[in-house]
Design an enzyme around this catalytic site. Sequence first.
Site, PDB file in Angstrom:
ATOM      1  N   ASP A 190      61.252   7.498  44.616  1.00 17.91           N
ATOM      2  CA  ASP A 190      59.972   7.028  44.077  1.00 17.91           C
ATOM      3  C   ASP A 190      60.113   5.648  43.436  1.00 17.91           C
ATOM      4  OD1 ASP A 190      57.395   6.916  43.195  1.00 17.91           O
ATOM      5  OD2 ASP A 190      57.587   8.449  41.652  1.00 17.91           O
ATOM      6  N   GLU A 201      68.171  -4.486  37.374  1.00 19.25           N
ATOM      7  CA  GLU A 201      68.975  -3.358  37.866  1.00 19.25           C
ATOM      8  C   GLU A 201      70.228  -3.169  37.015  1.00 19.25           C
ATOM      9  OE1 GLU A 201      70.763  -4.126  41.687  1.00 19.25           O
ATOM     10  OE2 GLU A 201      71.015  -1.985  42.120  1.00 19.25           O
ATOM     11  N   GLU A 225      52.656  16.677  43.826  1.00 22.46           N
ATOM     12  CA  GLU A 225      52.402  16.522  42.389  1.00 22.46           C
ATOM     13  C   GLU A 225      51.098  17.216  41.978  1.00 22.46           C
ATOM     14  OE1 GLU A 225      52.825  12.231  41.754  1.00 22.46           O
ATOM     15  OE2 GLU A 225      54.997  12.466  41.588  1.00 22.46           O
ATOM     16  N   GLU A 277      56.052  -0.187  38.192  1.00 25.85           N
ATOM     17  CA  GLU A 277      56.130   1.062  37.428  1.00 25.85           C
ATOM     18  C   GLU A 277      57.521   1.297  36.819  1.00 25.85           C
ATOM     19  OE1 GLU A 277      55.050   4.483  39.734  1.00 25.85           O
ATOM     20  OE2 GLU A 277      55.686   5.876  38.173  1.00 25.85           O
ATOM     21  N   LYS A 304      46.642  11.952  49.651  1.00 26.02           N
ATOM     22  CA  LYS A 304      47.854  12.493  49.010  1.00 26.02           C
ATOM     23  C   LYS A 304      47.625  14.001  48.915  1.00 26.02           C
ATOM     24  CE  LYS A 304      50.315  12.383  44.540  1.00 26.02           C
ATOM     25  NZ  LYS A 304      50.482  11.644  43.260  1.00 26.02           N
ATOM     26  N   GLU A 318      46.091   4.209  37.008  1.00 26.83           N
ATOM     27  CA  GLU A 318      47.383   4.887  36.922  1.00 26.83           C
ATOM     28  C   GLU A 318      48.477   3.881  37.274  1.00 26.83           C
ATOM     29  OE1 GLU A 318      47.473   8.830  38.383  1.00 26.83           O
ATOM     30  OE2 GLU A 318      49.664   8.971  38.329  1.00 26.83           O
TER      31      GLU A 318
HETATM   32  C1  GCV Z   1      49.584   7.987  41.727  1.00 25.15           C
HETATM   33  C2  GCV Z   1      54.768   8.457  41.069  1.00 25.15           C
HETATM   34  C3  GCV Z   1      53.928   7.900  39.975  1.00 25.15           C
HETATM   35  C4  GCV Z   1      52.547   8.528  39.964  1.00 25.15           C
HETATM   36  C5  GCV Z   1      51.919   8.294  41.334  1.00 25.15           C
HETATM   37  C6  GCV Z   1      52.828   8.919  42.379  1.00 25.15           C
HETATM   38  C7  GCV Z   1      52.325   8.689  43.776  1.00 25.15           C
HETATM   39  O1  GCV Z   1      55.081   9.784  40.819  1.00 25.15           O
HETATM   40  O2  GCV Z   1      54.570   8.088  38.748  1.00 25.15           O
HETATM   41  O3  GCV Z   1      51.802   7.941  38.949  1.00 25.15           O
HETATM   42  O4  GCV Z   1      50.644   8.849  41.389  1.00 25.15           O
HETATM   43  O5  GCV Z   1      54.099   8.345  42.297  1.00 25.15           O
HETATM   44  O6  GCV Z   1      52.798   7.749  44.397  1.00 25.15           O
HETATM   45  O7  GCV Z   1      51.480   9.423  44.230  1.00 25.15           O
END
Ligand code: GCV
Length: 733
Positions: free
Chosen positions: A415, A561, A336, A443, A332, A212
């Site tokens: 995030d 940025e 989400e 990301e 976690k 991911e």
């Molecule tokens: C692993 C963000 C990312 C997710 C990630 C999440 C997290 O939302 O887009 O891919 O999940 O952070 O840190 O848990």
Amino acid sequence: MTPQAQNRAIPRPTRYCRVLLGLAALGAVAVCLAALPPLVHAETGIENADEAWLRYPALDAQTAKTYDRLPPRVVLLGDSLLLKSAEQELMRGVAGMLGRTIEGEVSQGKMSLLSANSIVLGTLEKVRPLEAGLSPPEELRADGFWLKSARIHGFVCLVVSGATERGVLYGVFALLRKISLTENIAALDEVQQPYAPIRWVNQWDNLDGSIERGYGGRSIFFADGKVRNDLTRVSQYGRLLASVGINGCTVNNVNAQARVLEPSFIAELSRIADAFRPWGVQVSLSVDLGSPKLIGGLDTFDPLDPRVAAWWRNRVDEIYRQIPDFDGFVVKADSEGRLGPSTYGRTHAEAANVIARALKPHGGLIFYRAFVYNHHLDWRDLTNDRAKAAYDNFQPLDGAFDDNAIVQIKNGPIDFQVREPVSPLFAGLRRTNQAIELQITQEYTGQQRQLCFLVPMWKEVLDFDMHIESGETLVRNLVAGRVFHRPTGGFVGVSNVGLDANWLGSPLAMANLYGFGRLAWNPTLSAETIVDEWTRLSFGSDRAVVQTISALQLHSWSVYESYTGPLGAGTLTNILGNHYDPGPESSERNGWGQWHRADPSGIGMDRTIATGTGFIGQYPARVQKLYETLANCPDNLLLFFHHVPYTHVLHSGKTVIQHIYDSHYEGAEEAQNFVVRWRSLEGHIDESRYRDILARFEYQAQEAVLWRDTICRWIYELSHIRDAKGRVAETNR
Ligand code: GCV
């Protein structure tokens, strides 16, 4: 060709190789070798990408000569895996850089072995008895090391010692780094201590081999639901991590599959632990809080149910039977879509503690992530604010977590955006261990397809003063547990390396992994020092190369940025999809809460105490003052904290709208400039990396224009305010 395709291409022989082949045919090798600039023929290219900053290319003869007094022999005070790694690394580095062979000897405490000039590797406990008065200038903490030039029994020795064997290994890497950077090692008496005990990376690898938010290929750990058969890359990764002092790796995604706790999987996991162990990297797992129910056969995962506590104890005991140096868990929960303690009306502390108590007898740790928020927020309610979630959820629990639990906090309250203020939770926890979570994998910052060196951003976060009460309370000291004297704490980096030859997909992105490790070891290092080290270790010391690459890296975050999210609006990307392409509208009118609130009259989130969501009230008083008023709020975070008209005048003297236009045009121009600056290095570095990186910069230059035109068009259509320089209306209308 896309950069990805370029990566997959079979490496071509470097220009140096091709030159050599041609010359050999002419029988003129020797003559022409002498004519080549030394640094070109010392460097290897993408074919050595797996070695990253540990290539140990040959130093030029004159520099190598300055190390002539390095003892030709190594004495190992013990025969553990770690000491053997240290010895082998030393031999490898010296052979590569100095072209010399070092002989090895293992001493089982017999001092008679010390019968010649030697490099001595051993823990302090073993080193001290060798010679009266042989003691470091300060007491070593765990993982700390001491490099000392000393006479032992009359012989010239270089002692590399540590409180632990891992410290000895770190000392060897530090010694080799000094040689790579051509530092003087003639009279060493140097102690280095880690800033904090926690220096971990998290990998977000799935068991099917995908990662991911990974941009460097498939998982080095998993394939087809199992641990891979060939773990060579894991061992190579362990070497890289150890070289910068990283001591832990969580191998699977925080969006964890419950089955990682099944006994059959633990047996497989132990193979990963075996591959890491010679490098002192301890393994940990991300786990699903629902596991007792999902795979444990219970009808509940309520953390206060004694059956659940017993389940965690049994499972943890089983892990330690197979992996005695297992490091712990990352959780976690309630985030989400993940299961969490809210199912039973329990707190995050109660959830963390049931697992902490199972780990405690084994010395294990639980990292409980503060990334907890409701992603179904009502966007119409202007008082809603995702940024408040971590503090709201965790600050009231301060003091309720066990001593082997650590709250893992992302650097900012949203995030990993291209710019965010620091999370106020760092100041909110005083009786709880904490660790900062930084994202090495890019990301929201270009996904390794665009250059974005993140160390300058991390430095701003770590050096930020929270002004708790009267004294200086820097974030780096809060997370290291130094302010409130916590038993543990530190640094976690989401790394997501993959099977790609370059680990992260791009050779230049490796500076982020290196930089994370160096900052976790010593966050007082400057971004300039770190990038200079990394560049010289990775590309050699040609002055043009070092200056150009360092300057590109140091400038890259502000350039990224400027065309993706200026003034603190957040990365204006497609937040519902790939987190990469421009997509400013995707942030609005949904429950994810990454709102920038751009409308025809203005832009930005009002997070003030006076008229907004009140988020600013989560900071200590002096920080509140910095952000609450337009007069004090820095321009680069203005839109994070305030909703302002497009015509609002910044401290810089520009209006907000003109700044947005200008920064996009300037950023895109800088990105074109990256290509030009990179081209100036042709012939100074190996051809394979030169070409690979050139293709990436050419691609980035196009992407920057796409970003510029998309965002400028969007903001013009919203605001109907023309660009004073006439570019936007002309180009886009
Ligand atoms: C692993 C963000 C990312 C997710 C990630 C999440 C997290 O939302 O887009 O891919 O999940 O952070 O840190 O848990």
